[in-house]
Design a protein around this motif. Structure first.
Motif, PDB file in Angstrom:
ATOM      1  N   THR A 163      -0.163  -4.731   1.985  1.00 47.89           N
ATOM      2  CA  THR A 163      -0.165  -5.468   0.708  1.00 47.89           C
ATOM      3  C   THR A 163       0.855  -4.900  -0.280  1.00 47.89           C
ATOM      4  O   THR A 163       0.919  -5.350  -1.418  1.00 47.89           O
ATOM      5  CB  THR A 163      -1.561  -5.414   0.032  1.00 47.89           C
ATOM      6  OG1 THR A 163      -1.826  -4.055  -0.359  1.00 47.89           O
ATOM      7  CG2 THR A 163      -2.655  -5.911   0.940  1.00 47.89           C
ATOM      8  N   TRP A 164       1.617  -3.900   0.126  1.00 49.16           N
ATOM      9  CA  TRP A 164       2.474  -3.198  -0.835  1.00 49.16           C
ATOM     10  C   TRP A 164       3.585  -4.064  -1.432  1.00 49.16           C
ATOM     11  O   TRP A 164       3.961  -3.906  -2.593  1.00 49.16           O
ATOM     12  CB  TRP A 164       3.117  -1.975  -0.155  1.00 49.16           C
ATOM     13  CG  TRP A 164       2.201  -0.804  -0.031  1.00 49.16           C
ATOM     14  CD1 TRP A 164       0.969  -0.642  -0.617  1.00 49.16           C
ATOM     15  CD2 TRP A 164       2.430   0.378   0.743  1.00 49.16           C
ATOM     16  NE1 TRP A 164       0.429   0.576  -0.254  1.00 49.16           N
ATOM     17  CE2 TRP A 164       1.302   1.226   0.578  1.00 49.16           C
ATOM     18  CE3 TRP A 164       3.484   0.813   1.556  1.00 49.16           C
ATOM     19  CZ2 TRP A 164       1.205   2.460   1.193  1.00 49.16           C
ATOM     20  CZ3 TRP A 164       3.370   2.053   2.159  1.00 49.16           C
ATOM     21  CH2 TRP A 164       2.253   2.865   1.983  1.00 49.16           C
TER      22      TRP A 164
ATOM     23  N   LEU B 250       2.086   1.484  -6.748  1.00 44.45           N
ATOM     24  CA  LEU B 250       1.716   2.821  -6.303  1.00 44.45           C
ATOM     25  C   LEU B 250       1.863   2.922  -4.781  1.00 44.45           C
ATOM     26  O   LEU B 250       2.002   1.922  -4.087  1.00 44.45           O
ATOM     27  CB  LEU B 250       0.281   3.152  -6.732  1.00 44.45           C
ATOM     28  CG  LEU B 250       0.008   3.138  -8.242  1.00 44.45           C
ATOM     29  CD1 LEU B 250      -1.436   3.528  -8.534  1.00 44.45           C
ATOM     30  CD2 LEU B 250       0.963   4.051  -8.993  1.00 44.45           C
ATOM     31  N   ARG B 251       1.827   4.144  -4.295  1.00 47.69           N
ATOM     32  CA  ARG B 251       1.887   4.389  -2.844  1.00 47.69           C
ATOM     33  C   ARG B 251       0.870   5.479  -2.507  1.00 47.69           C
ATOM     34  O   ARG B 251       1.240   6.586  -2.127  1.00 47.69           O
ATOM     35  CB  ARG B 251       3.304   4.835  -2.427  1.00 47.69           C
ATOM     36  CG  ARG B 251       4.355   3.757  -2.530  1.00 47.69           C
ATOM     37  CD  ARG B 251       4.140   2.653  -1.484  1.00 47.69           C
ATOM     38  NE  ARG B 251       5.115   1.565  -1.622  1.00 47.69           N
ATOM     39  CZ  ARG B 251       4.919   0.465  -2.353  1.00 47.69           C
ATOM     40  NH1 ARG B 251       3.784   0.315  -3.033  1.00 47.69           N
ATOM     41  NH2 ARG B 251       5.829  -0.483  -2.414  1.00 47.69           N
TER      42      ARG B 251
ATOM     43  N   GLY C  63      -6.033  -6.167  -4.285  1.00 48.38           N
ATOM     44  CA  GLY C  63      -4.711  -6.226  -3.682  1.00 48.38           C
ATOM     45  C   GLY C  63      -4.536  -5.110  -2.670  1.00 48.38           C
ATOM     46  O   GLY C  63      -5.497  -4.733  -1.997  1.00 48.38           O
ATOM     47  N   GLY C  64      -3.341  -4.525  -2.745  1.00 47.12           N
ATOM     48  CA  GLY C  64      -2.315  -4.631  -3.758  1.00 47.12           C
ATOM     49  C   GLY C  64      -2.849  -4.386  -5.180  1.00 47.12           C
ATOM     50  O   GLY C  64      -3.908  -3.812  -5.369  1.00 47.12           O
TER      51      GLY C  64
ATOM     52  N   CYS D 183       2.214  -3.797  -4.928  1.00 46.19           N
ATOM     53  CA  CYS D 183       1.593  -2.662  -5.617  1.00 46.19           C
ATOM     54  C   CYS D 183       2.681  -1.668  -6.010  1.00 46.19           C
ATOM     55  O   CYS D 183       3.553  -1.354  -5.197  1.00 46.19           O
ATOM     56  CB  CYS D 183       0.566  -1.985  -4.715  1.00 46.19           C
ATOM     57  SG  CYS D 183      -0.301  -0.650  -5.589  1.00 46.19           S
TER      58      CYS D 183
ATOM     59  N   LYS E 176      -7.825   7.650  -9.289  1.00 48.49           N
ATOM     60  CA  LYS E 176      -7.538   8.323  -8.017  1.00 48.49           C
ATOM     61  C   LYS E 176      -7.591   9.840  -8.088  1.00 48.49           C
ATOM     62  O   LYS E 176      -7.765  10.505  -7.073  1.00 48.49           O
ATOM     63  CB  LYS E 176      -6.191   7.835  -7.474  1.00 48.49           C
ATOM     64  CG  LYS E 176      -6.311   6.439  -6.860  1.00 48.49           C
ATOM     65  CD  LYS E 176      -5.344   5.474  -7.403  1.00 48.49           C
ATOM     66  CE  LYS E 176      -5.565   4.032  -7.022  1.00 48.49           C
ATOM     67  NZ  LYS E 176      -6.119   3.688  -5.734  1.00 48.49           N
TER      68      LYS E 176
ATOM     69  N   SER F 230      -5.929  -0.343 -10.233  1.00 52.52           N
ATOM     70  CA  SER F 230      -5.745   1.091 -10.473  1.00 52.52           C
ATOM     71  C   SER F 230      -5.588   1.379 -11.964  1.00 52.52           C
ATOM     72  O   SER F 230      -5.611   2.535 -12.370  1.00 52.52           O
ATOM     73  CB  SER F 230      -4.486   1.586  -9.755  1.00 52.52           C
ATOM     74  OG  SER F 230      -3.331   1.089 -10.418  1.00 52.52           O
TER      75      SER F 230
ATOM     76  N   TYR G 166      -3.599   7.640   0.834  1.00 53.49           N
ATOM     77  CA  TYR G 166      -4.721   7.203   1.669  1.00 53.49           C
ATOM     78  C   TYR G 166      -4.840   5.687   1.756  1.00 53.49           C
ATOM     79  O   TYR G 166      -5.817   5.175   2.307  1.00 53.49           O
ATOM     80  CB  TYR G 166      -6.041   7.781   1.163  1.00 53.49           C
ATOM     81  CG  TYR G 166      -6.363   7.473  -0.289  1.00 53.49           C
ATOM     82  CD1 TYR G 166      -6.592   6.174  -0.729  1.00 53.49           C
ATOM     83  CD2 TYR G 166      -6.460   8.496  -1.231  1.00 53.49           C
ATOM     84  CE1 TYR G 166      -6.904   5.895  -2.043  1.00 53.49           C
ATOM     85  CE2 TYR G 166      -6.783   8.244  -2.551  1.00 53.49           C
ATOM     86  CZ  TYR G 166      -7.002   6.935  -2.950  1.00 53.49           C
ATOM     87  OH  TYR G 166      -7.307   6.670  -4.257  1.00 53.49           O
ATOM     88  N   CYS G 167      -3.877   4.977   1.214  1.00 53.75           N
ATOM     89  CA  CYS G 167      -3.999   3.511   1.126  1.00 53.75           C
ATOM     90  C   CYS G 167      -4.402   2.903   2.473  1.00 53.75           C
ATOM     91  O   CYS G 167      -3.792   3.172   3.502  1.00 53.75           O
ATOM     92  CB  CYS G 167      -2.684   2.905   0.667  1.00 53.75           C
ATOM     93  SG  CYS G 167      -2.810   1.111   0.464  1.00 53.75           S
TER      94      CYS G 167
HETATM   95  S1  SF4 Z   1      -3.117  -0.980  -2.813  1.00 53.67           S
HETATM   96 FE1  SF4 Z   1      -4.502   0.422  -3.909  1.00 53.67          FE
HETATM   97  S2  SF4 Z   1      -4.740   2.187  -2.549  1.00 53.67           S
HETATM   98 FE2  SF4 Z   1      -2.934   1.021  -1.835  1.00 53.67          FE
HETATM   99  S3  SF4 Z   1      -1.170   1.985  -2.848  1.00 53.67           S
HETATM  100 FE3  SF4 Z   1      -1.845   0.304  -4.159  1.00 53.67          FE
HETATM  101  S4  SF4 Z   1      -3.283   1.228  -5.625  1.00 53.67           S
HETATM  102 FE4  SF4 Z   1      -3.022   2.649  -3.932  1.00 53.67          FE
END
Ligand code: SF4
Length: 248
Positions: A47-48, A37-38, A83-84, A35, A135, A112, A41-42
């Motif tokens: 899965t990052w 993004l970070r 995901g991710g 992913c 978000k 996202s 609240y993930c």
């Molecule tokens: S998996 Fe979803 S909630 Fe988690 S960082 Fe990525 S976009 Fe954000």
């Protein structure tokens, strides 16, 4: 069977069955690794990183889906890629979606939208439903909350609307972050201008992923942030409904 894409490999975290949260009916849910993004609240920090996923061929995914076919077809369900961020691996994600459509399965893509430009029209033609996570509608908050920019997600939402693809919006409600009435109202007005938003799910922030942060040895920034109470959740849902949206 399409043998040209069957050997294509993606990095996958896991798969599971779910009912009621990842699209209509009972779903086979594929968690794709990686992913960009970070989100603070993930709930799935495990899965990052793409490198942490297991390499899995499209054929293997389809064989797994086949085992659960009776569950997902009798309940009006299907397959959800999440995901991710599934669009970090667009070729793999596109191949799985294609093969699902060839198999007559309903498909959903949970994203996202940040990498929406990586989804070509063929991939979207094989997508029956998009679960679009918006978000925040405030640019600065979005940046602080996710580390990314809001604009690509809004562009993606507009493109999906042009293509006529049904969308379920997912809005995680975090006190002090995404409960700003003006931002919620702005998002409601934006969504009301689209034509294929089937529903808006206001999802109360929870901390069920805390143990994952502990296991990974990384800080969970919202550890001390409370979830929203029922009154706040009801207020935000009512704000979306005031724009004529079906909000839950
Ligand atoms: S998996 Fe979803 S909630 Fe988690 S960082 Fe990525 S976009 Fe954000």
């Amino acid at each position: 069977m399409n043998t040209t894409t069957g050997q294509l490999t993606g990095r996958v975290h896991s798969w599971d069955l779910s009912t009621g949260v990842d699209g209509p009916g009972t779903r086979f849910v594929l968690f794709v690794s990686g992913c960009p993004l970070r989100c603070l609240y993930c709930a799935n920090p495990d899965t990052w990183h793409m490198r942490d996923g297991r390499p899995v061929a499209v054929d293997e995914v389809m064989a797994e889906i086949d085992k659960y076919r009776p569950f997902v077809t009798t309940a009006g369900g299907g397959v959800t890629l999440t995901g991710g961020e599934p669009l970090l691996q667009p070729a793999f994600t596109g191949s799985v979606l294609r093969r699902c459509k060839e198999a007559g399965l309903h498909t959903a893509l949970d994203t996202s939208g940040f990498l929406g430009a990586r989804a070509d029209d063929a991939l979207l033609a094989d997508t029956d439903l998009v679960l679009l996570d918006i978000k925040s509608f405030d640019v600065a908050t979005y940046r602080k909350l996710t580390g990314g920019e809001l604009a690509p997600t809004l562009r993606f939402a507009t493109r999906l609307d042009r293509l006529g693809i049904p969308v379920w919006i997912r809005y995680v409600l975090v006190p002090g972050w995404t409960d700003d009435a003006v931002a919620v109202d702005g998002l409601g007005a934006f969504l009301a201008g689209l034509h294929h938003i089937d529903r808006v799910d206001v999802l109360p922030f929870h901390k069920l992923g805390t143990h994952k942060y502990d296991a990974l040895g990384i800080p969970f920034p919202l550890r001390d942030t409370p979830g929203p109470g029922p009154e706040l959740t009801a207020r935000v849902r009512a704000q979306f409904r005031a724009h004529g949206l079906r909000a839950f």
